[in-house]
Design an enzyme around this catalytic site. Structure first.
Site, PDB file in Angstrom:
ATOM      1  N   GLY A  42       1.066   4.818   4.617  1.00  0.00           N
ATOM      2  CA  GLY A  42       0.976   3.793   5.754  1.00  0.00           C
ATOM      3  C   GLY A  42       2.073   4.082   7.063  1.00  0.00           C
ATOM      4  O   GLY A  42       2.045   3.761   8.100  1.00  0.00           O
ATOM      5  N   GLY A 100       0.851  -1.157   0.011  1.00  0.00           N
ATOM      6  CA  GLY A 100      -0.011  -0.152  -0.035  1.00  0.00           C
ATOM      7  C   GLY A 100       0.945   1.264   0.133  1.00  0.00           C
ATOM      8  O   GLY A 100       2.117   1.308  -0.275  1.00  0.00           O
ATOM      9  N   SER A 101       0.161   2.211   0.351  1.00  0.00           N
ATOM     10  CA  SER A 101       0.675   3.677   0.158  1.00  0.00           C
ATOM     11  C   SER A 101       1.659   4.017   1.152  1.00  0.00           C
ATOM     12  O   SER A 101       1.688   3.613   2.215  1.00  0.00           O
ATOM     13  CB  SER A 101      -0.524   4.737   0.412  1.00  0.00           C
ATOM     14  OG  SER A 101       0.032   6.131   0.425  1.00  0.00           O
ATOM     15  N   THR A 102       2.601   4.909   0.649  1.00  0.00           N
ATOM     16  CA  THR A 102       3.541   5.391   1.810  1.00  0.00           C
ATOM     17  C   THR A 102       2.831   6.072   3.059  1.00  0.00           C
ATOM     18  O   THR A 102       3.649   6.263   3.951  1.00  0.00           O
ATOM     19  CB  THR A 102       4.393   6.357   1.146  1.00  0.00           C
ATOM     20  OG1 THR A 102       3.909   7.507   0.231  1.00  0.00           O
ATOM     21  CG2 THR A 102       5.539   5.711  -0.024  1.00  0.00           C
TER      22      THR A 102
END
Length: 140
Positions: free
Chosen positions: A69, A65-67
Site C-alpha cells: 500500500g 492492509g499490505s505493505t
C-alpha cells in the site's frame, strides 16, 4: 481567513496545504482499495467507493492492509493523483511510509469525525494542526 474549527494532532510528514476534505469513517487499504491509475476508491462496500482522492485532504481513521500500500501511495503521486494531505486518527506504518516516499503532508491524532466531506481545510503538518476553514454545509 477565520477558522471554524482548529483540530490539534501530531505532524508526521511535514508540509502544508489548503484543499477540500474527503472523509471516510472506514479504514483505507491502498493495495486493492485505491486504483493507482485513476485515484478512485475501488474497495467494494467502502463509504468512499467511486470517489477520487486526487487533490483532496484525505481523512480516515487509519490504514490497513499490505505493505505494498505504501508503494500505491507513491504511484498515485507519480501519476499526479495523490491526495494533497492525509489526516488520520492514528498513523498506520504503511500509510506513514507511503506518505513519506510520496511527500504527502500527514497529521495524525485528529478526530476525523469533526471534518466533513466537502469542507475546505488547511493542513499544517509542521505544527500538527488541521483547520476547517469553510463548512461544506450551512450551519443550521
Amino acid at each position: 481567513m477565520k477558522s471554524l474549527k482548529v483540530l490539534r494532532g501530531r505532524g508526521i510528514v511535514e508540509g502544508r496545504c489548503v484543499a477540500e476534505a474527503l472523509v471516510s469513517k472506514k479504514p483505507i487499504s491502498f493495495l486493492g482499495g485505491v486504483d493507482p491509475t485513476t485515484g478512485k476508491v475501488v474497495e467494494r462496500n467502502h463509504d468512499l467507493h467511486g470517489a477520487c482522492v486526487k487533490d483532496k485532504v484525505l481523512c480516515f481513521p487509519h490504514g490497513h492492509g499490505s505493505t505494498v500500500g505504501s508503494y500505491v501511495l507513491y504511484s498515485l503521486a507519480k501519476n499526479g493523483l495523490a491526495p494533497k494531505a492525509i489526516v488520520n486518527r492514528w498513523a498506520d506504518p504503511v500509510i506513514v511510509v507511503g506518505a513519506v516516499i510520496a511527500n504527502i503532508p500527514m497529521v495524525d491524532g485528529v478526530d476525523v469525525s469533526q471534518i466533513k466531506t466537502g469542507d475546505l481545510v488547511e493542513v499544517d503538518a509542521y505544527k500538527g494542526i488541521v483547520k476547517v476553514l469553510e463548512s461544506a454545509q450551512a450551519e443550521g
